[in-house]
Design a protein around this motif. Structure first.
Motif, PDB file in Angstrom:
ATOM      1  N   ARG A 166       7.279   2.616 -10.005  1.00 53.30           N
ATOM      2  CA  ARG A 166       8.245   3.108 -10.377  1.00 53.30           C
ATOM      3  C   ARG A 166       7.912   3.971 -11.545  1.00 53.30           C
ATOM      4  O   ARG A 166       7.395   4.855 -11.465  1.00 53.30           O
ATOM      5  CB  ARG A 166       9.491   2.878 -10.384  1.00 53.30           C
TER       6      ARG A 166
ATOM      7  N   GLN B  13       1.149  -1.410  -0.430  1.00 56.22           N
ATOM      8  CA  GLN B  13       0.115   0.150  -0.010  1.00 56.22           C
ATOM      9  C   GLN B  13       0.941   1.450  -0.266  1.00 56.22           C
ATOM     10  O   GLN B  13       2.132   0.984   0.307  1.00 56.22           O
ATOM     11  CB  GLN B  13      -1.378  -0.151   1.093  1.00 56.22           C
ATOM     12  N   GLY B  14       0.464   2.672  -0.530  1.00 58.73           N
ATOM     13  CA  GLY B  14       0.542   4.040   0.176  1.00 58.73           C
ATOM     14  C   GLY B  14       2.081   3.759  -0.389  1.00 58.73           C
ATOM     15  O   GLY B  14       1.939   3.113  -2.034  1.00 58.73           O
ATOM     16  N   ALA B  15       3.101   4.116  -0.052  1.00 59.26           N
ATOM     17  CA  ALA B  15       4.688   4.172  -0.733  1.00 59.26           C
ATOM     18  C   ALA B  15       5.561   2.807  -1.405  1.00 59.26           C
ATOM     19  O   ALA B  15       5.912   3.366  -2.152  1.00 59.26           O
ATOM     20  CB  ALA B  15       5.949   4.983   0.580  1.00 59.26           C
ATOM     21  N   GLU B  16       4.575   1.983  -1.238  1.00 61.06           N
ATOM     22  CA  GLU B  16       5.427   0.797  -1.227  1.00 61.06           C
ATOM     23  C   GLU B  16       4.331   0.328  -2.884  1.00 61.06           C
ATOM     24  O   GLU B  16       5.173   0.092  -3.715  1.00 61.06           O
ATOM     25  CB  GLU B  16       4.405  -0.363  -0.682  1.00 61.06           C
TER      26      GLU B  16
ATOM     27  N   ASP C  73       3.474   3.086  -5.111  1.00 64.49           N
ATOM     28  CA  ASP C  73       4.384   4.215  -5.819  1.00 64.49           C
ATOM     29  C   ASP C  73       5.847   3.373  -5.522  1.00 64.49           C
ATOM     30  O   ASP C  73       6.632   3.484  -7.718  1.00 64.49           O
ATOM     31  CB  ASP C  73       5.242   5.451  -4.787  1.00 64.49           C
ATOM     32  N   GLU C  74       6.627   2.839  -5.833  1.00 64.62           N
ATOM     33  CA  GLU C  74       7.710   2.501  -5.579  1.00 64.62           C
ATOM     34  C   GLU C  74       7.825   0.920  -6.946  1.00 64.62           C
ATOM     35  O   GLU C  74       8.201   0.411  -7.263  1.00 64.62           O
ATOM     36  CB  GLU C  74       8.318   1.623  -4.519  1.00 64.62           C
TER      37      GLU C  74
END
Length: 288
Positions: free
Chosen positions: A265, A256-259, A261-262
């Motif tokens: 990429r 979720q969230g920043a994960e 985004d990563e």
């Protein structure tokens, strides 16, 4: 040692429009039956216990479904891709009174399932024959903006067709969703996860709130497998996450969230102009 799938010669079969052969066979590993198309397991169904979700990715979808609305509350659901109707049966069993629509491309496959794995008497499940993308626009107008659960699990053999992986497709499909309705997508991919990363980027271009559920090694891109993408226009409640993790199957991961985004990429959303089908797995992936 992997054990090869054994399919009885007298198993009910149907020839599909692309020439592939669909079979309904008793599961060699657990109770129930499997729908297998040209050697690729498409669905598992336990007629005696529709809540038995044998395939791991389906169990993860079930874990999300369990957290929609109040427990046991009827849902309005649309399923793109019928298979053997595993999830419609699950919703019917766990949320009596739900209204469900299913779109399936292959009439021969639906006839095979209907005759050999019949739905429970009284189940409010309407099966419509046709292409999933075209069928979305032909659903009753009253469903627009009213669907609590939209499932996209469409495969031709072992691959999702390219036209069902694009921003344009998801935008059309998402019009069905209620303001807090949830889209579930089954994405299959292998090492590197190039297709899956692009699919998550594509879904998030339409529905901004996204989580991904998968087995840990699959989510890390170390082996071929299925990832479940859950998305909504509304925030997905964070209190879901511990329960989704606990529900398994294990070892499980919820990104979720920043994960996310990563994970995405620099992946570009897929469009009608440049989409590709999902990668085809090696036949050995289905040996057990």
């Amino acid at each position: 040692m992997a054990r090869m799938r054994v399919e009885p010669d007298d198993a009910p079969t149907a020839r599909l429009s692309d020439g592939s052969l669909a079979r309904v066979t008793p599961s060699g590993f657990v109770s129930g039956f499997e729908l297998v198309v040209d050697g690729t397991p498409q669905s598992h169904v336990d007629l005696d216990d529709p809540t038995h979700l044998h395939f791991e990715y389906v169990a993860r979808m079930g874990a999300v479904i369990d957290r929609l609305r109040m427990p046991g509350q009827p849902l309005t659901a649309v399923h793109l891709g019928a298979g053997a109707l595993t999830l419609p049966r699950y919703v019917e069993a766990t949320r009596p009174g739900s209204r469900q629509q299913v779109i399936e491309l292959e009439p021969a496959l639906w006839d095979l399932v209907r005759e050999n794995l019949p739905l429970p008497r009284g189940a409010a499940v309407r099966v419509r024959i046709g292409d999933a993308r075209a069928g979305v626009s032909r659903l009753p107008a009253g469903l627009t903006g009213a669907v609590d659960l939209l499932v996209s699990d469409v495969y031709s053999g072992a691959q999702t067709p390219a036209h069902l992986t694009t921003v344009e497709f998801y935008r059309d499909a998402a019009r069905l969703l209620a303001p807090d309705g949830v889209l579930l997508v089954n994405v299959s991919d292998g090492p590197g996860l190039a297709f899956a990363r692009r699919q998550v980027a594509t879904v998030r271009a339409v529905l901004p709130e996204v989580i991904v559920l998968a087995e840990v090694q699959v989510l890390k891109g170390r082996r071929f497998g299925n990832l479940v993408v859950a998305a909504s226009a509304a925030a997905l409640p964070v209190e879901w996450l511990p329960r989704l993790m606990a529900a398994g199957p294990h070892p499980a991961k919820v990104a979720q969230g920043a994960e996310i985004d990563e994970f995405i990429r620099d992946a570009r959303p897929a469009t009608d102009a440049d989409a590709t089908p999902s990668p085809k797995p090696s036949a050995s992936i289905f040996e057990r």
